[in-house]
Every structure is written in C-alpha cells, then in structure tokens.
Write a protein that holds these residues in place. Structure first.
Motif: not given
Length: 722
Positions: A525-540
C-alpha cells in the motif's frame, strides 16, 4: 393326603483335609462312601430334622453341600429342554465358552449378551482390611524406586494370602507400585496367579497409559495357560485406544473374537471408536450389525461414536440412519449425545435439521449447556443465519441457560464474519457488565473486536480497544496485533502502526507468518519512500530473509533462476497456509514498483510450486480463469498472462472453445471488497472483450469471436509474399 417318594443314592464324597480353609488348592484327599436318603412329600408338615453331624463333620464344615454333590447327576438325568413351568422360574445357567452360532434372521434377537468373566470372590468380613489399607497407603507414598519399595514391603502387617494380596493390589494407585507389587507376588509362589490378578494390574497400568506392559502381561497369561476373559480383552483394547495405538486395539479385538468370547458393551463401543478414528466406516457398520445380531443394544456412547464418525465424513444419510436407529431401539439421547449430533450436523451443512434437533432436545426436557449453544451459534454463523443466532442468544438470557466466554467469543467471531458491528458492540458491553467471571471478555474477545473494527476501517475505535487492553492488562496476541496493523496500514497511519508493533513486541508477541504477511500487504500500500523504509525496518525484525528477497527482486542483474531458487527457500521456511498470501503480496509489491516482469516471474514460479491450483480450467466448450484466491495485483498479472497465451494460440491457429470466462468470486463476505471491480477496470484498460455477467455475480464472459476480433486488432497482419 400326601404322597412320599424315597430313593437311596450311593454317593462317593471327596473330603479335603487342610488347616487353611480359604486356599483353593490342597494336597491331602480322603475318600469316603456315604449313603443318603432323599424324601419328597407334598404334605404341609414340617420336614424331618436332619441327623446330627458327627464330630468329624463339625471339624470339616467346608465339605461340598448336597446340591453340589448332586450336580453331576442332574446334568445327566435332568432334561436339557425346560418345560413351560420351568421356563417361568429363575434358573442358573452354567456358562461355557460361547461358540459361533448361526442367527436366524426370522427369529427375534436375544435380549442380552452372554458374557464370559471370572466370578468375583465372595469376601467375608476380614478384620485385617483396615491394616492392609493403611499399608497400601504407605506403599503409595513411598518412592517409586525398586529399592525403596522393597524396603517397605518387608513391613507387611499380615501374611500375603490370596485375599490379602488382591486387596493390596487393588488399592495401589501409581502404576509403578502396581507393577512392582505384582512382580513381587509372583516371585513368592504362595498361590497360583489367576485371571483376576492380571486384570487388576492391567487396569492400573491402563490408567498410567502403559500399553506395552499390559501387552507383556497378556502374552505372559497366554504362555502360562491363564485364561483371558472379557475384562482382560476389554482392558487391553481400551488401553490401546487411550494410547492412540489403534492398530493394536484392532489386533487384540480380532484375537478376542477368534477365541469365541462375546464382546461386552464397553468393548463394542471402544472398538467402534477405534474403527471410526481409522476412517474405516465399512468396518464400523459391519461390527455394528454383527453386535446387533448378537443381542447387543448400543448405548449412547456407541451412538455418539457413530454420529461423530458420520459428521467427520459429512455423511448426512448416516446421521439420519443413527437417529432412526435410536428411535427404533428406544434409546433416549442425553446431553452429550445431542451435542455430538449437533456438531456433526454442522459439519454436514444442515442448519435446518440441526435447528429441529435442538428444538426436540429442549422439548424433551434436556437443558442445553455452553457446548450445545456454541455449536448452534457456529452452525448459524456458517449458514449466515445471523437472525437465528441472535434469537437464540435472547432465549439464552431469558431462560437462564449457561453461557461462558467461549460462547460469547463465538458470537463475536460470527459478527466479524458477517460485518455486524452494532451487534458485536452490544455483545461486548454485555460481557463487560456481566457478574459472572467466566463471561468476562478475554484476549480473544478483544481480538474479535479489533478484527471487526479493523475490517471496517474504523481506526479510532480499533485504537480505543487497543488502549483499553493495555489499561486492563489484557494479554495481546499475534492475531490482534495483525488485525490492528492491517487496519492502520490501509489507513496510511504508519507511525501508529510502528508504535503498535513495538508495543506488541514489548508485551511478548512473537511475529509469525501471518504478521509477516500483514507487513508485506502494508508494504504494497505504501507510496512514500519514508513509509516503505519504516515498514521494511519492522519486517527486518520479524523476517530478515524476506527483506533480503524483496531487495533482490529490485536488482536488474538478478536472473530468473536466482529468483526461483531464493523464492523456494522462502516458501520452505513458511507455513503452508501463508505461502500463497506471501506470493500475492510480493506480486503486488513488484507491480507497485513497476517491476511487471518480476511480477509475471513470481506468478509463474508460484504456479509451478502449486500455490495456485485450479487457476486455469479447461472444459470442452469453455476455458476459465479462476482468480478468486488472488490479490488485485496477482489477478491483473494472471489476466495479462492469459491474454498473451490466447494471442499466441490464435496466431498459431489452435482450436479454441466457444466460451471464455473469468471467475473473481462473488464477494459474499460483507467486509470483502472483491475483485470484480478491479478486474473489470483492468480488462477495460487492456481492451479485453470480457463483459460482466448479470446473472452470475463475479463472472466475466467472452465468446470465441470476441477473442479472435481482439487478437486481430492487436496483432498486425502477416506480410503477403509472392
């Protein structure tokens, strides 16, 4: 007037001389000859007084009685066929090992089973019982080691006679003590070991689920020539059933039948359950009919086994047969049996019959319990009969029927499935105001509310429930975290999502594949890079291998073979139920990043690995694309792939069916957005000639001529050569 009949009989009597009158085996025998006179008279006068016993007879009062002495004569002189007057009197039948007999189907079935069991010992008052029971308690309390047990056994207060030993064996509770004492008795050689000793020892071992020891004792009995009776076989079979050794239970039941012993009610019910758990329905019915022919009247336990078996198989006709059989035999179902049949009817998808059976139960005077009502709510929820479910709830409250939090949670889950937010709120408030502790909301109650609010996109109410859980100290589970994170992700509230994830980790929630799939879905769903990076950090934190694979998909140098191998590793480390959602989300992420080729590669690999069975269906006159289990991005990719394949077939002039169809699902779930709208818009974007059906919801159709015209408009004509 009276008539007197006298006869003199010459009887050889065997008298036994022993000082121990209770022991069954004696070595001294003294043979005497006596003459008895039997006098029969119809006079009302008192019978003549018996002769006074001699001094020797007073000493040996355990000699056989006259009736016992005449028993051999009665078996040879008396007729084996009783007369009508004899049939009306109670008789004592000598039990012998039953043999296989032919049952005439035109004659009425026997009313009882002939059981072959050892006779119970006739105990007289024994002043030693109290001391022996206290000693048995001392044995139970001692250490389970053999050394400790042998040290205590030396303090036995009375000699271990047959009766004393049997009493001690029957009062030992830990199976280890039973086995130690039983082995010790055998080493003493004080008396022959009988069947009853083995049966008592086996029952204690059955309680401890020690089937191997039980089977060893049974083989020991066979080797020593000790008879195995009904109790022995029943204990062996039920012990194997408790230990889930169903093959062993069947083996010993077959051995029992070969000996000619007739199974009793407990054995029949146990073996029926064993065959049912093995899925041998034919064997179950064969055994049932065989038992009925032998005079066995099934009890409610046996009918519960049959009902559960037919319910697991989804056999409605079998359940109806059992209900009719019970009525013909006059067996009144109890609460447990009603619950079993209601659960079975729920699995067969017969809510109407389940409702009729429930009303019959109430009319018969049986009060439903929590399990009954929970089963009915599940049935109504599965059939989407929400009105019936809430009418039942009102009856529960008015009649004062028992309710617990499991029943409430089942109602809340039904509300979540059907999108009944207001009804769920009313139930939840009723739980919180309830006076009974067992009806208070628990972790799953709050999770159901998070699921309801999250599915409806009501973020504020979902966060309020989450805060209330923290205030009341309610345990947060992974399902509740997943529902709330999914809701926040769709609302693009990434910061709140991060906070919920961190709080969940602090409160002991361990990320599983469902939570990882939820984060993948949010990432799509994420469109902004900053939001993508936040979610990837959680998934990490939850699944580092998955983050590495996502980065690998974005690299141009990554080959198809690399994607295939790495994705196989990801799937092998994922639960089976989460593999297809993983693939769907990864395809959505690729399409979001304009990696369309990667999306097609993932769809192909997912199809090869069996994640999309039935994606393509070919019938003689129709080819169908089934995308109801795909995400929006995966459905778009599948449509593109299918149209490309059809184009190649048309160019190669392959034979085509008359009709082409696509199934996106009807979207019966109130909270389901469905694929129909997204599929329709993408088909229009591709100018594909699929039209949505007005008769079948979720279906799109195109004719062969439509496909040919579409291909001709897209593919340039071949150049004409001389």
């Amino acid at each position: 007037m009276s008539a007197t009949l006298s006869a003199a009989l010459d009887i050889h009597c065997t008298r036994q001389h022993t000082s121990d009158t209770k022991r069954p085996f004696h070595s001294n025998f003294h043979r005497t000859r006596r003459r008895f006179t039997i006098s029969c008279s119809s006079s009302n006068k008192s019978p003549p007084k018996p002769l006074q016993d001699s001094a020797a007879e007073k000493i040996h009062r355990q000699n056989p009685s006259l009736s016992d002495q005449l028993k051999p004569i009665s078996t040879t002189i008396l007729s084996e066929t009783p007369t009508k007057s004899q049939e009306s009197q109670s008789q004592t039948h000598l039990l012998a090992k039953p043999k296989s007999t032919w049952v005439n189907p035109t004659r009425p079935k026997p009313s009882v089973l002939s059981l072959q069991r050892q006779r119970k010992s006739q105990y007289s008052f024994n002043p030693q019982i109290r001391d022996l029971k206290l000693f048995a308690k001392k044995l139970n309390d001692c250490d389970t080691s053999e050394a400790s047990f042998m040290a205590v056994i030396e303090e036995i207060p009375h000699p271990p006679t047959r009766e004393n030993s049997l009493l001690l064996l029957n009062n030992l509770r830990p199976w280890q003590k039973t086995l130690l004492f039983f082995n010790w008795i055998k080493t003493q050689n004080l008396f022959p070991m009988e069947t009853i000793f083995y049966n008592v020892a086996m029952k204690s071992l059955r309680f401890g689920r020690q089937f191997q020891f039980i089977e060893d004792l049974a083989n020991e009995m066979i080797n020593n020539g000790i008879e195995l009776d009904n109790i022995t076989y029943s204990t062996i079979i039920t012990s194997a059933k408790r230990c889930n050794l169903f093959d062993k239970a069947v083996e010993w039941f077959e051995r029992m039948y070969k000996t000619g012993l007739m199974p009793d009610e407990i054995t029949y019910s146990a073996v029926l359950d064993v065959y049912a758990k093995l899925g041998k329905i034919e064997e179950v019915m064969s055994l049932y009919e065989r038992g009925r022919a032998s005079g066995w009247k099934p009890d409610p336990i046996a009918f519960a086994v049959l009902g559960k078996m037919f319910g697991e198989a989804g056999d409605y006709d079998g359940i109806r047969f059992i209900l009719e059989e019970m009525k013909s035999l006059g067996v009144e179902p109890n609460l447990v049996l009603y619950n079993t049949f209601l659960e079975a009817l729920g699995k067969t998808g017969k809510p109407g019959l389940a409702r009729s059976l429930f009303e019959e139960m109430v009319d018969s005077g049986v009060t439903p319990d929590e399990k009954t009502l929970t089963a009915m709510v599940k049935i109504y929820g599965k059939a989407r009969w929400d009105r019936d479910a809430f009418n039942l709830w009102e009856r529960m409250r008015s009649n004062g029927w028992p309710m617990d939090f499991i029943l409430y949670n089942t109602l809340l889950s039904m509300c979540a499935d059907l999108g009944l937010e207001e009804e769920a709120e009313r139930l939840f408030e009723d739980m919180k105001k309830g006076s009974e502790e067992r009806c208070r909301p628990d972790s799953w109650s709050y999770t159901a509310m998070l699921n309801i609010y999250g599915s409806r996109g009501n973020v504020d109410k979902a966060m309020k429930v989450f805060e209330e859980m923290s205030e009341r100290g309610v345990e947060l589970n992974v399902m509740g975290s997943t529902c709330l994170i999914q809701c926040l992700g769709r609302a693009k509230r990434v910061d709140d999502l991060v906070r919920v994830f961190e709080v969940s980790m602090e409160r002991g929630v361990k990320p599983d594949d469902r939570l990882c799939g939820c984060l993948l879905s949010v990432l799509s769903y994420c469109e902004e890079d900053i939001d993508i990076n936040k979610v990837l950090a959680l998934l990490q934190q939850a699944n580092p291998e998955l983050v590495a694979f996502i980065k690998l998909l974005g690299e141009e140098k990554t080959s198809f073979e690399t994607v295939k191998e790495e994705f196989r590793g990801i799937l092998n480390a994922t639960e089976v139920d989460a593999r297809r959602p993983f693939c769907n989300c990864l395809i959505d992420i690729c399409r979001r990043r304009n990696l369309y080729e990667r999306a097609h590669e993932l769809l192909y690999v997912g199809t090869v690995y069996g994640l999309y069975p039935g994606l393509h269906t070919k019938m003689p006159n129709e080819w169908r694309l089934n995308v109801r289990s795909l995400s929006v991005g995966a459905a778009h990719t599948a449509l593109e792939e299918w149209m490309g394949t059809l184009t190649k077939l048309v160019v190669c002039q392959e034979a085509l069916p008359e009709v082409f169809s696509a199934n996106t699902g009807a979207g019966t779930h109130k909270l389901s957005q469905g694929l129909a709208g997204a599929f329709d818009s993408h088909a229009k974007k591709l100018a594909a000639p699929f039209r949505q059906s007005e008769e079948k919801a979720g279906f799109f159709f195109a004719t062969r001529e439509d496909i040919l015209a579409w291909v001709e408009s897209k593919v340039p004509p071949l150049p004409i050569t001389a």
